[in-house]
Design a protein around this motif. Structure first.
Motif, PDB file in Angstrom:
ATOM      1  N   ARG A 211       0.725  -1.634  -0.083  1.00 37.86           N
ATOM      2  CA  ARG A 211       0.279   0.286   0.033  1.00 37.86           C
ATOM      3  C   ARG A 211       0.852   1.277   0.367  1.00 37.86           C
ATOM      4  NH1 ARG A 211       0.003   1.990   5.173  1.00 37.86           N
ATOM      5  NH2 ARG A 211      -1.500   2.912   5.052  1.00 37.86           N
ATOM      6  N   GLU A 212       0.471   2.725   0.009  1.00 36.41           N
ATOM      7  CA  GLU A 212       0.709   3.787  -0.374  1.00 36.41           C
ATOM      8  C   GLU A 212       0.778   4.576   1.309  1.00 36.41           C
ATOM      9  OE1 GLU A 212      -0.403   6.526  -3.077  1.00 36.41           O
ATOM     10  OE2 GLU A 212       0.191   5.940  -4.602  1.00 36.41           O
ATOM     11  N   ASN A 213       2.073   4.008   1.816  1.00 40.02           N
ATOM     12  CA  ASN A 213       1.858   4.199   3.259  1.00 40.02           C
ATOM     13  C   ASN A 213       2.407   5.640   3.834  1.00 40.02           C
ATOM     14  OD1 ASN A 213       4.797   3.650   3.318  1.00 40.02           O
ATOM     15  ND2 ASN A 213       5.115   1.924   3.769  1.00 40.02           N
ATOM     16  N   GLY A 214       3.168   6.057   4.750  1.00 42.80           N
ATOM     17  CA  GLY A 214       3.484   7.542   4.999  1.00 42.80           C
ATOM     18  C   GLY A 214       4.520   7.925   4.311  1.00 42.80           C
ATOM     19  N   SER A 215       5.375   7.111   3.708  1.00 45.82           N
ATOM     20  CA  SER A 215       6.669   6.704   2.903  1.00 45.82           C
ATOM     21  C   SER A 215       6.485   7.930   1.953  1.00 45.82           C
ATOM     22  CB  SER A 215       7.345   5.834   2.859  1.00 45.82           C
ATOM     23  OG  SER A 215       7.696   4.753   3.655  1.00 45.82           O
ATOM     24  N   VAL A 216       5.174   7.199   1.192  1.00 53.11           N
ATOM     25  CA  VAL A 216       4.801   7.718  -0.013  1.00 53.11           C
ATOM     26  C   VAL A 216       3.873   9.815   0.336  1.00 53.11           C
ATOM     27  CG1 VAL A 216       2.900   7.829  -1.971  1.00 53.11           C
ATOM     28  CG2 VAL A 216       4.568   5.704  -0.942  1.00 53.11           C
ATOM     29  N   VAL A 217       2.722   8.873   1.413  1.00 54.45           N
ATOM     30  CA  VAL A 217       1.638  10.207   2.155  1.00 54.45           C
ATOM     31  C   VAL A 217       2.197  11.727   2.539  1.00 54.45           C
ATOM     32  CG1 VAL A 217      -0.232  10.478   3.681  1.00 54.45           C
ATOM     33  CG2 VAL A 217      -0.140   7.913   2.238  1.00 54.45           C
ATOM     34  N   TYR A 218       3.477  10.972   3.847  1.00 57.52           N
ATOM     35  CA  TYR A 218       3.553  12.385   4.357  1.00 57.52           C
ATOM     36  C   TYR A 218       4.328  13.259   3.664  1.00 57.52           C
ATOM     37  CZ  TYR A 218       1.905   9.391   8.492  1.00 57.52           C
ATOM     38  OH  TYR A 218       0.891   8.250   9.108  1.00 57.52           O
ATOM     39  N   PRO A 219       5.508  13.092   2.546  1.00 61.72           N
ATOM     40  CA  PRO A 219       6.131  13.776   1.239  1.00 61.72           C
ATOM     41  C   PRO A 219       5.484  14.464   0.307  1.00 61.72           C
ATOM     42  CG  PRO A 219       7.497  12.130   1.751  1.00 61.72           C
ATOM     43  CD  PRO A 219       5.868  11.052   2.490  1.00 61.72           C
ATOM     44  N   ALA A 220       4.960  14.007   0.112  1.00 62.79           N
ATOM     45  CA  ALA A 220       3.363  14.634  -0.676  1.00 62.79           C
ATOM     46  C   ALA A 220       1.986  15.844   0.245  1.00 62.79           C
ATOM     47  CB  ALA A 220       2.840  13.397  -1.386  1.00 62.79           C
ATOM     48  N   LEU A 221       2.195  15.477   1.368  1.00 61.97           N
ATOM     49  CA  LEU A 221       1.144  16.204   2.578  1.00 61.97           C
ATOM     50  C   LEU A 221       1.941  17.490   2.390  1.00 61.97           C
ATOM     51  CD1 LEU A 221      -1.361  17.102   3.727  1.00 61.97           C
ATOM     52  CD2 LEU A 221      -0.481  15.852   5.537  1.00 61.97           C
ATOM     53  N   ARG A 222       3.567  16.678   3.027  1.00 63.80           N
ATOM     54  CA  ARG A 222       4.310  18.500   2.951  1.00 63.80           C
ATOM     55  C   ARG A 222       4.400  19.266   2.194  1.00 63.80           C
ATOM     56  NH1 ARG A 222       7.376  13.549   5.821  1.00 63.80           N
ATOM     57  NH2 ARG A 222       7.226  13.479   7.565  1.00 63.80           N
ATOM     58  N   LYS A 223       4.910  18.385   1.098  1.00 65.91           N
ATOM     59  CA  LYS A 223       5.067  19.106  -0.217  1.00 65.91           C
ATOM     60  C   LYS A 223       4.116  20.570  -0.697  1.00 65.91           C
ATOM     61  CE  LYS A 223       6.006  19.008  -5.085  1.00 65.91           C
ATOM     62  NZ  LYS A 223       6.486  18.159  -6.102  1.00 65.91           N
ATOM     63  N   LYS A 224       2.781  19.618   0.167  1.00 60.56           N
ATOM     64  CA  LYS A 224       0.749  20.851  -0.255  1.00 60.56           C
ATOM     65  C   LYS A 224       1.214  22.036   0.696  1.00 60.56           C
ATOM     66  CE  LYS A 224      -3.755  20.313  -0.090  1.00 60.56           C
ATOM     67  NZ  LYS A 224      -4.951  19.514  -0.387  1.00 60.56           N
ATOM     68  N   ILE A 225       1.786  21.658   2.252  1.00 60.49           N
ATOM     69  CA  ILE A 225       1.637  22.340   2.803  1.00 60.49           C
ATOM     70  C   ILE A 225       2.082  23.357   2.629  1.00 60.49           C
ATOM     71  CG2 ILE A 225       1.347  22.735   5.397  1.00 60.49           C
ATOM     72  CD1 ILE A 225      -0.760  21.347   4.483  1.00 60.49           C
ATOM     73  N   ASP A 226       3.888  23.482   2.076  1.00 58.19           N
ATOM     74  CA  ASP A 226       5.064  24.384   1.808  1.00 58.19           C
ATOM     75  C   ASP A 226       4.612  24.783   1.194  1.00 58.19           C
ATOM     76  OD1 ASP A 226       6.993  22.623   3.597  1.00 58.19           O
ATOM     77  OD2 ASP A 226       7.655  21.347   2.997  1.00 58.19           O
ATOM     78  N   ALA A 227       4.030  24.509  -0.330  1.00 57.31           N
ATOM     79  CA  ALA A 227       3.825  24.995  -0.940  1.00 57.31           C
ATOM     80  C   ALA A 227       3.256  26.173  -0.645  1.00 57.31           C
ATOM     81  CB  ALA A 227       2.683  24.497  -2.178  1.00 57.31           C
ATOM     82  N   LEU A 228       2.212  26.163  -0.228  1.00 53.13           N
ATOM     83  CA  LEU A 228       0.933  26.688   0.382  1.00 53.13           C
ATOM     84  C   LEU A 228       1.393  28.184   1.297  1.00 53.13           C
ATOM     85  CD1 LEU A 228      -2.514  24.605   1.746  1.00 53.13           C
ATOM     86  CD2 LEU A 228      -2.120  26.137  -0.194  1.00 53.13           C
ATOM     87  N   TRP A 229       2.183  27.806   1.788  1.00 55.99           N
ATOM     88  CA  TRP A 229       2.889  28.687   3.402  1.00 55.99           C
ATOM     89  C   TRP A 229       4.103  29.138   2.210  1.00 55.99           C
ATOM     90  CZ3 TRP A 229       2.229  30.776   8.054  1.00 55.99           C
ATOM     91  CH2 TRP A 229       1.327  29.201   8.439  1.00 55.99           C
ATOM     92  N   ASP A 230       4.666  29.065   0.944  1.00 57.45           N
ATOM     93  CA  ASP A 230       5.621  30.026   0.519  1.00 57.45           C
ATOM     94  C   ASP A 230       4.521  31.140  -0.361  1.00 57.45           C
ATOM     95  OD1 ASP A 230       7.549  28.579   1.122  1.00 57.45           O
ATOM     96  OD2 ASP A 230       7.942  26.844  -0.862  1.00 57.45           O
ATOM     97  N   GLU A 231       3.565  30.096  -0.760  1.00 58.29           N
ATOM     98  CA  GLU A 231       2.476  31.519  -1.727  1.00 58.29           C
ATOM     99  C   GLU A 231       2.024  32.762  -0.955  1.00 58.29           C
ATOM    100  OE1 GLU A 231      -1.752  31.166  -4.017  1.00 58.29           O
ATOM    101  OE2 GLU A 231      -0.847  28.900  -3.653  1.00 58.29           O
ATOM    102  N   ASP A 232       1.856  31.932   0.839  1.00 55.86           N
ATOM    103  CA  ASP A 232       1.297  32.973   1.567  1.00 55.86           C
ATOM    104  C   ASP A 232       2.532  34.215   2.054  1.00 55.86           C
ATOM    105  OD1 ASP A 232      -0.697  32.138   2.104  1.00 55.86           O
ATOM    106  OD2 ASP A 232      -0.710  31.251   3.428  1.00 55.86           O
ATOM    107  N   LYS A 233       4.088  33.792   1.787  1.00 56.59           N
ATOM    108  CA  LYS A 233       4.991  34.238   2.040  1.00 56.59           C
ATOM    109  C   LYS A 233       5.942  35.511   0.864  1.00 56.59           C
ATOM    110  CE  LYS A 233      10.170  34.121   3.203  1.00 56.59           C
ATOM    111  NZ  LYS A 233      11.073  32.931   3.302  1.00 56.59           N
ATOM    112  N   LEU A 234       5.263  34.775  -0.735  1.00 54.49           N
ATOM    113  CA  LEU A 234       5.132  36.180  -1.502  1.00 54.49           C
ATOM    114  C   LEU A 234       4.759  36.583  -1.465  1.00 54.49           C
ATOM    115  CD1 LEU A 234       6.109  33.045  -4.201  1.00 54.49           C
ATOM    116  CD2 LEU A 234       7.725  34.808  -3.299  1.00 54.49           C
ATOM    117  N   ASN A 235       3.301  36.554  -0.935  1.00 57.16           N
ATOM    118  CA  ASN A 235       2.097  37.474  -0.963  1.00 57.16           C
ATOM    119  C   ASN A 235       2.130  38.175  -0.267  1.00 57.16           C
ATOM    120  OD1 ASN A 235       1.222  36.833  -3.804  1.00 57.16           O
ATOM    121  ND2 ASN A 235      -0.057  34.950  -2.356  1.00 57.16           N
ATOM    122  N   GLY A 236       3.261  38.390   0.878  1.00 51.28           N
ATOM    123  CA  GLY A 236       3.417  39.550   2.117  1.00 51.28           C
ATOM    124  C   GLY A 236       2.573  39.453   3.315  1.00 51.28           C
ATOM    125  N   VAL A 237       1.775  37.596   3.348  1.00 55.76           N
ATOM    126  CA  VAL A 237       1.154  37.449   4.417  1.00 55.76           C
ATOM    127  C   VAL A 237       2.098  37.519   5.114  1.00 55.76           C
ATOM    128  CG1 VAL A 237      -1.009  35.956   5.350  1.00 55.76           C
ATOM    129  CG2 VAL A 237      -0.770  36.313   2.524  1.00 55.76           C
TER     130      VAL A 237
END
Length: 282
Positions: free
Chosen positions: A256-282
């Motif tokens: 199955r796709e365990n945390g080795s697959v799911v967690y990096p994808a989740l981190r990447k998604k959340i990191d991208a949101l924080w990077d977007e907020d930073k670029l927008n000066g939030v």
């Protein structure tokens, strides 16, 4: 000591703590060949004092590399397969040599009187127990396989069950010295078993592993009645069943796709949101 007509094949990896006692127990054989899976401790240094030959083989959790070497090697008429956990009483060896050196002995396998210790306990009520161990095999009857847990076998029904000479004159197997040792081995073995069986269909593999849990429960409750030993029996039972529970979890997890697959994808998604907020000066 007279010629035994026996070759001992011993497979080891990082066994400096117990290998010397094991080698002393089997030094009587005409050949004592140690297959070392590239140990990183003093195993080879100790083995050199006793072994007639030390063969280096690539490391693996199973015995496939050792099996390949054995199949291409000459040996005595009889072959004995102990482990680093094994010890043997000298008086039992005397009786073994009488059989293996007898030209009129018409058997292909010798079942050795046996005692298995787990967590320092040997009992007929232990889940890990057997009266005899069929590990002394005539070369002509030897059957080798790459199948996990079935690497060493035989193709003959001519099995001689050695009588018990005395209560302590046995082949001993001393495993799981404590809880840390047990859980370390369980993790290694069950993880390897799950990987080995990975080509098997997921549903079939999970059904098989789940059935093994119930089979282990039946073993400790009905076949061995381990509860007779009190708290020791309960602990041994739980440890025995735990092995098959761990195997089921690994069989489930590797398919199955365990945390080795799911967690990096989740981190990447959340990191991208924080990077977007930073670029927008939030």
């Amino acid at each position: 000591m007279p010629k035994s007509n026996v070759t001992v094949f011993l497979e080891v990896f990082n066994e400096e703590e117990r290998i010397e006692s094991c080698l002393k127990s089997f030094y009587w054989a005409d050949e004592l060949i140690v297959f070392d899976k590239n140990s990183t401790d003093r195993t080879r240094e100790i083995a050199k004092k006793y072994a007639t030959e030390i063969v280096l083989v690539p490391f693996s959790h199973a015995s496939e590399n050792v099996v390949k070497n054995i199949s291409s090697r000459k040996s005595c008429e009889w072959i004995l397969f102990p482990t680093a956990s094994s010890l043997i009483h000298p008086n039992l060896v005397d009786e073994i040599i009488k059989l293996t050196s007898d030209n009129d002995f018409n058997y292909d396998v010798i079942g050795l009187p046996y005692s298995m210790y787990s967590f320092g306990i040997s009992s007929k009520y232990s889940p890990w127990t057997a009266l005899r161990k069929n590990i002394l095999i005539r070369r002509s009857a030897l059957q080798l396989s790459s199948k996990l847990h079935n690497e060493i076998g035989f193709n003959s029904d001519r099995i001689f069950e050695m009588p018990f000479i005395a209560e302590d004159q046995l082949l001993y197997h001393c495993t799981h010295k404590d809880a840390d040792d047990f859980f370390g081995r369980v993790i290694r073995y069950t993880r390897y078993e799950a990987e080995y069986e990975k080509p098997i269909n997921r549903s079939r593999a999970l059904n098989k592993a789940f059935f093994e849990i119930f089979k282990s429960l039946a073993t400790v409750v009905f076949r061995r009645r381990s509860f007779v030993l009190g708290w020791d029996g309960i602990a041994l039972s739980l440890a025995y069943v735990c092995y098959f529970i761990m195997k089921f979890i690994y069989v489930w997890d590797v398919r199955r796709e365990n945390g080795s697959v799911v967690y990096p994808a989740l981190r990447k998604k959340i990191d991208a949101l924080w990077d977007e907020d930073k670029l927008n000066g939030v």
